[in-house]
Write an enzyme that holds these catalytic residues in place. Structure first.
Site, PDB file in Angstrom:
ATOM      1  N   PHE A 145       0.990  -1.154   0.085  1.00 13.92           N
ATOM      2  CA  PHE A 145       0.008   0.081   0.047  1.00 13.92           C
ATOM      3  C   PHE A 145       0.948   1.194   0.066  1.00 13.92           C
ATOM      4  O   PHE A 145       1.735   1.384   0.979  1.00 13.92           O
ATOM      5  CB  PHE A 145      -0.819  -0.029   1.155  1.00 13.92           C
ATOM      6  CG  PHE A 145      -1.843   1.273   0.993  1.00 13.92           C
ATOM      7  CD1 PHE A 145      -3.020   1.120   0.229  1.00 13.92           C
ATOM      8  CD2 PHE A 145      -1.550   2.478   1.696  1.00 13.92           C
ATOM      9  CE1 PHE A 145      -3.986   2.227   0.143  1.00 13.92           C
ATOM     10  CE2 PHE A 145      -2.389   3.514   1.628  1.00 13.92           C
ATOM     11  CZ  PHE A 145      -3.384   3.417   0.602  1.00 13.92           C
ATOM     12  N   ASP A 230       9.238   2.972   2.047  1.00 12.00           N
ATOM     13  CA  ASP A 230       8.075   3.787   2.224  1.00 12.00           C
ATOM     14  C   ASP A 230       8.060   3.748   3.954  1.00 12.00           C
ATOM     15  O   ASP A 230       7.244   2.569   4.326  1.00 12.00           O
ATOM     16  CB  ASP A 230       6.835   3.247   1.527  1.00 12.00           C
ATOM     17  CG  ASP A 230       5.569   3.884   1.967  1.00 12.00           C
ATOM     18  OD1 ASP A 230       5.478   4.584   2.789  1.00 12.00           O
ATOM     19  OD2 ASP A 230       4.636   3.816   1.114  1.00 12.00           O
ATOM     20  N   LYS A 259       1.944  10.874   7.611  1.00 13.12           N
ATOM     21  CA  LYS A 259       1.340  10.577   8.762  1.00 13.12           C
ATOM     22  C   LYS A 259       1.642  11.258   9.745  1.00 13.12           C
ATOM     23  O   LYS A 259       1.268  12.414   9.889  1.00 13.12           O
ATOM     24  CB  LYS A 259       1.185   8.925   8.894  1.00 13.12           C
ATOM     25  CG  LYS A 259       0.577   8.296   7.670  1.00 13.12           C
ATOM     26  CD  LYS A 259      -0.192   6.958   7.961  1.00 13.12           C
ATOM     27  CE  LYS A 259      -1.300   6.637   6.986  1.00 13.12           C
ATOM     28  NZ  LYS A 259      -1.009   5.647   6.099  1.00 13.12           N
TER      29      LYS A 259
END
Ligand SMILES: *Cc1c(COP(=O)(O)O)cnc(C)c1O
Length: 411
Positions: A145, A230, A259
């Site tokens: 993802f 990532d 985030k």
């Protein structure tokens, strides 16, 4: 779930009437948060084990960061990048020191940071490695993802997320995660980069074997291929080290973070890179109006300073066993697997006791906010500021739910 109050019903109905159903939220309407806790419209409190998918790692309504944000908003909220705004240099120095990387470029969302890394890798492939024009290949992992843009969907294997959004961007190939031979076989002369999550988050907190990241680093270095980590979800203290790649003492060529880089107050993302790779960006080749804005920079600096103390990573490591061992005790008695790092754990639900959404519903009834990632998997992401009592509470509630379902299962 318990019956909805009028106030909750009104919110949900109006959102359904005028909003767009690109999410399927649980029937829960929150109005407040403080630390590891959130409160719904009817005053019911929940321990927040979702943490906005790790964006609110420092908890809700954290005064320290609110002060920073408001102070900066009052002073100077946004300039264009055609001038300097004081503070960016200090942030750039702080995050490069924290990560061991050479340079930083700021964007706003995780997806944008990954798009930026892809652009950097491709350009490096052509200008530095000498890949023939338009031939660059980037290898990604099954179950990944990395965000929701059209290019990123081009290398997702989530069919629901891809359906109807083609044609896709060419130049990507998928291999199995945690399989170094598969990666080795996929690398060819036109391979510019490998992109991977050091732990797959949305995939259900999939932790690769120890040594895998190191093996990827060695292989990519040998074959002159960039390694892109990532760390949008794993980064900023989530897993017990500041970045997950540090757990294997490696240094990728590119790292993306987002985030909780702003402690969840505003959208902020960044790409960290080596001198060699980041040199491909020259004026006019990439940017974003809000990328590197003063409020984002002030918050991200404060987060870096907080993490530079090492205090949260240490607490996270110390408390990991309370969460992990507490849940592991349920394996074979309702759970089939527990895995994770720091205050981040994925659990698989034994189909004999129900589905992950069933367990999620039970826990929400009992005041624990939690969400499944897959039909039989739940991801637990308590904020890294959660204390021992809060973690014990979560383990106790999960144990009660799983034990009740285990006792009631059909033999
Ligand atoms: C959440 C996430 C993203 C996407 O971030 P957005 O800010 O939602 O675009 C990318 N990569 C990983 C690993 C993530 O968890």
């Amino acid at each position: 779930m318990t019956e909805l109050s009028q106030r909750a019903r009104a919110e949900i109905d109006t959102a359904a009437r005028y909003g767009t159903s690109n999410y399927n939220p649980m029937p829960l309407v929150l109005v407040e948060g403080k630390g590891a806790w959130v409160t719904d419209v009817d005053g019911k409190r929940y321990l927040d084990a979702v943490s906005a998918f790790s964006a609110t790692n420092f908890g809700h309504a954290n005064e320290q960061f609110i002060e920073v944000a408001i102070g900066q908003m009052r002073k100077l909220e946004l300039t264009s990048r055609s001038v300097h705004a004081e503070g960016f240099g200090k942030f750039a120095e702080a995050i490069t020191k924290l990560s061991g990387m050479d340079r930083v470029l700021m964007m706003n969302t995780g997806a944008e940071a990954n798009e930026t890394a892809i652009k950097a890798a491709r350009k490096w492939g052509y200008k530095v490695k000498g890949i023939p024009e338009n031939q660059a290949k980037i290898i990604a992992m099954h179950g990944n993802f990395h965000g929701r843009t059209t290019t990123i969907m081009s290398f997702s294997d989530d069919e629901n997320a891809r359906d109807g959004f083609g044609p896709f961007t060419p130049g990507f190939e998928l291999v199995n995660y945690n399989d170094i031979e598969a990666l080795e076989a996929a690398i060819d002369d036109n391979t510019a980069a490998v992109i991977l999550e050091p732990i797959q988050g949305e995939g259900g907190v999939i932790v690769p074997d120890e040594g895998y990241l190191k093996a990827v680093r060695e292989l990519t270095r040998e074959r002159n291929v960039l390694m892109i980590c990532d760390e949008v979800q794993t980064g900023m203290g989530r897993t017990g080290t500041t970045f997950r790649f540090q757990a294997e003492e490696i240094l990728p060529d590119l790292v993306t973070v987002a985030k909780s880089l702003s402690a969840g107050l505003v959208p902020v993302s960044a790409v960290l890179g080596s001198n060699e790779v980041m040199a491909v960006f020259t004026p006019g080749t990439h940017g974003s109006t809000f990328g590197g804005n003063p409020v984002a920079v002030a918050l991200a600096t404060a987060v870096c300073e907080e993490l530079a103390t090492g205090k949260w990573q240490q607490q996270n490591q110390e408390l990991h066993p309370v969460l992990f061992d507490g849940l592991r005790a349920l394996v074979g008695r309702g759970l089939t697997d527990v895995r994770g790092a720091g205050l981040w754990v994925g659990v698989d639900i034994d189909p004999a006791i129900g589905t992950a959404p069933d367990v999620v519903n039970d826990l929400i009834e009992r005041g624990v906010l939690i969400k499944n990632t897959r039909p039989q998997s739940i991801r637990i992401a308590l904020p890294i500021i959660a204390n021992r009592e809060e973690i014990e509470l979560l383990v106790r509630e999960m144990t009660a739910v799983i034990e009740a379902r285990w006792a009631a299962r059909e033999q």
